[in-house]
Design a protein around this motif. Sequence first.
Motif, PDB file in Angstrom:
ATOM      1  N   GLY A 229       7.219   5.098  -1.643  1.00  0.00           N
ATOM      2  CA  GLY A 229       6.237   5.622  -0.702  1.00  0.00           C
ATOM      3  C   GLY A 229       5.916   4.512   0.279  1.00  0.00           C
ATOM      4  N   ARG A 230       5.146   4.843   1.283  1.00  0.00           N
ATOM      5  CA  ARG A 230       4.716   3.837   2.255  1.00  0.00           C
ATOM      6  C   ARG A 230       3.198   3.856   2.359  1.00  0.00           C
ATOM      7  NH1 ARG A 230       8.306   2.358   6.975  1.00  0.00           N
ATOM      8  NH2 ARG A 230      10.403   2.854   6.273  1.00  0.00           N
ATOM      9  N   GLY A 231       2.622   2.745   2.696  1.00  0.00           N
ATOM     10  CA  GLY A 231       1.165   2.678   2.868  1.00  0.00           C
ATOM     11  C   GLY A 231       0.485   3.033   1.558  1.00  0.00           C
ATOM     12  N   MET A 232      -0.450   3.961   1.623  1.00  0.00           N
ATOM     13  CA  MET A 232      -1.116   4.416   0.408  1.00  0.00           C
ATOM     14  C   MET A 232      -0.079   4.946  -0.578  1.00  0.00           C
ATOM     15  SD  MET A 232      -4.226   3.802   0.363  1.00  0.00           S
ATOM     16  CE  MET A 232      -5.792   3.700   1.204  1.00  0.00           C
ATOM     17  N   GLY A 233       0.960   5.572  -0.046  1.00  0.00           N
ATOM     18  CA  GLY A 233       2.020   6.116  -0.909  1.00  0.00           C
ATOM     19  C   GLY A 233       2.727   5.039  -1.722  1.00  0.00           C
ATOM     20  N   GLU A 259      11.671  -0.750   1.949  1.00  0.00           N
ATOM     21  CA  GLU A 259      12.410  -1.820   1.278  1.00  0.00           C
ATOM     22  C   GLU A 259      13.692  -1.304   0.620  1.00  0.00           C
ATOM     23  OE1 GLU A 259      11.214  -4.882   2.520  1.00  0.00           O
ATOM     24  OE2 GLU A 259      11.776  -5.521   0.508  1.00  0.00           O
ATOM     25  N   MET A 260      13.822   0.005   0.523  1.00  0.00           N
ATOM     26  CA  MET A 260      14.967   0.586  -0.201  1.00  0.00           C
ATOM     27  C   MET A 260      16.299   0.025   0.275  1.00  0.00           C
ATOM     28  SD  MET A 260      14.226   2.723  -2.575  1.00  0.00           S
ATOM     29  CE  MET A 260      15.640   3.784  -2.791  1.00  0.00           C
ATOM     30  N   VAL A 277       6.369   9.666  -2.837  1.00  0.00           N
ATOM     31  CA  VAL A 277       5.061  10.132  -2.379  1.00  0.00           C
ATOM     32  C   VAL A 277       5.187  10.367  -0.877  1.00  0.00           C
ATOM     33  CG1 VAL A 277       2.599   9.626  -2.230  1.00  0.00           C
ATOM     34  CG2 VAL A 277       3.926   8.812  -4.201  1.00  0.00           C
ATOM     35  N   THR A 278       5.241  11.650  -0.519  1.00  0.00           N
ATOM     36  CA  THR A 278       5.460  12.014   0.893  1.00  0.00           C
ATOM     37  C   THR A 278       4.323  12.891   1.391  1.00  0.00           C
ATOM     38  OG1 THR A 278       6.755  13.907   0.161  1.00  0.00           O
ATOM     39  CG2 THR A 278       7.978  11.932   0.752  1.00  0.00           C
ATOM     40  N   THR A 279       3.113  12.474   1.080  1.00  0.00           N
ATOM     41  CA  THR A 279       1.964  13.233   1.593  1.00  0.00           C
ATOM     42  C   THR A 279       1.867  13.008   3.101  1.00  0.00           C
ATOM     43  OG1 THR A 279       0.613  11.358   0.981  1.00  0.00           O
ATOM     44  CG2 THR A 279       0.668  13.170  -0.559  1.00  0.00           C
ATOM     45  N   LYS A 280       1.196  13.933   3.786  1.00  0.00           N
ATOM     46  CA  LYS A 280       1.073  13.799   5.246  1.00  0.00           C
ATOM     47  C   LYS A 280       0.252  12.558   5.574  1.00  0.00           C
ATOM     48  CE  LYS A 280       3.264  17.304   6.888  1.00  0.00           C
ATOM     49  NZ  LYS A 280       4.343  17.563   7.667  1.00  0.00           N
ATOM     50  N   PRO A 282       0.341   8.905   8.603  1.00  0.00           N
ATOM     51  CA  PRO A 282       1.000   8.422   9.823  1.00  0.00           C
ATOM     52  C   PRO A 282       2.441   7.948   9.587  1.00  0.00           C
ATOM     53  CG  PRO A 282      -1.235   7.559   9.648  1.00  0.00           C
ATOM     54  CD  PRO A 282      -0.956   8.245   8.344  1.00  0.00           C
ATOM     55  N   VAL A 283       2.800   7.662   8.336  1.00  0.00           N
ATOM     56  CA  VAL A 283       4.162   7.167   8.067  1.00  0.00           C
ATOM     57  C   VAL A 283       5.034   8.211   7.363  1.00  0.00           C
ATOM     58  CG1 VAL A 283       3.703   4.687   8.129  1.00  0.00           C
ATOM     59  CG2 VAL A 283       3.229   5.940   6.035  1.00  0.00           C
ATOM     60  N   TYR A 284       4.590   9.462   7.409  1.00  0.00           N
ATOM     61  CA  TYR A 284       5.335  10.536   6.737  1.00  0.00           C
ATOM     62  C   TYR A 284       6.805  10.577   7.174  1.00  0.00           C
ATOM     63  CZ  TYR A 284       6.841  15.340   5.735  1.00  0.00           C
ATOM     64  OH  TYR A 284       7.552  16.431   5.313  1.00  0.00           O
TER      65      TYR A 284
END
Length: 366
Positions: A229-233, A259-260, A277-280, A282-284
């Motif tokens: 995930g990114r950010g919070m994800g 980083e993948m 984690v792909t919740t909506k 800004p980085v979706y």
Amino acid sequence: EKGGHPDFMIKEILEQPRVVRDTLVGRLTGTGELDIDELGLTYEELDLIDRVYVIACGTSYHAGLIANNLIEAWARIPCEVEAASEFRYRNPIITPTTLVVAVSQSGETADTLAAIRDARIKGAKVFGITNVVGSPVARESDGVIYTKANKEIAVASTKSFIGQVVSLTLLALLLAQVKGKMNTRQVKLLFHELGDTAEQIQWIFDTQQEAIHEAALACKDAHSALFVGRGMGAAISYEGALKLKEISYLHAEAYAAGEMKHGPIALIDPGFPVIAVTTKSPVYDKTVSNLKECEARGAKIIAVATEGDEDIKQIADHVIYIPPVRDAFSPITATVPLQLLAREVALMRGCDVDQPRNLAKSVTVE
Ligand code: F6R
């Protein structure tokens, strides 16, 4: 004692809507001030804070990752999060305007305690977030917020994590308010939205059990799994991976999705589970494009996505939905399906979810 549930872990997971409500009850005064158990610092002292360290271990450290995002975004104070066992053995920059936030469910983790003792000697102000009233972390901090999780029996932490994230969110709001970065109206709005996560968690219990079960079947026989995930994800992914490995003994790792391509993608072969984690947020779109790279290499993709996102089904083999939520609060809801997923996988693999091997509930020795 288990209230009719097969194990303490599920009992405690299902209590989380209550934990959100109880942790927030009475926290917002009529005049829009946040009411903290023991503030221990004056608003003037808080206003002078120019650096924050969040220190903790394990799951509590993951709550710290979330706090780090919120404190920087809302209060605009430089914030670092660090494992207590690292922090205590280096020479961090500490001044009287440094705030050290210690997060500990038990309030007695040896490394966390040693770190705050050391930080106080060096002149820092210390704030404790703990579930145990009168615990050493509570006693040795200037200020305290108690998470209202009540006693947690399962070794793997679930409800106390949610209590920690909610409490740290309050602390971030307080710092933002004191620093003049948010007005009373904004604080109130966010406070009420934070409270809405209780019902959102309940929605997950009511509607997503089948999807979680299917996802668990899809990864139970794997040798390894990646959470991304990114950010919070990303923070949510770290917690999801820890929960899975500690109770199911299935090797799991978490990576910030960006980083993948710098290494972990080499692991992906057909059927390899990637829990994303792909919740909506800004980085979706960025996360989705990382997932496409995994999909092209045959990964089996399990996505935690926002209700209404139909597009994600084009790349994900399994989708678990959470209700739409502000990105800042997504960890509170998106972590819950990952707790349930870890438990289901562990049960399918015949593990004792309450008492994982080699682990103790409270780590009072180094
Ligand atoms: C994981 C877990 C541990 C604890 C860690 C810190 O599920 O429970 O990683 O989070 O041992 O414990 P506390 O919060 O009591 O300091």
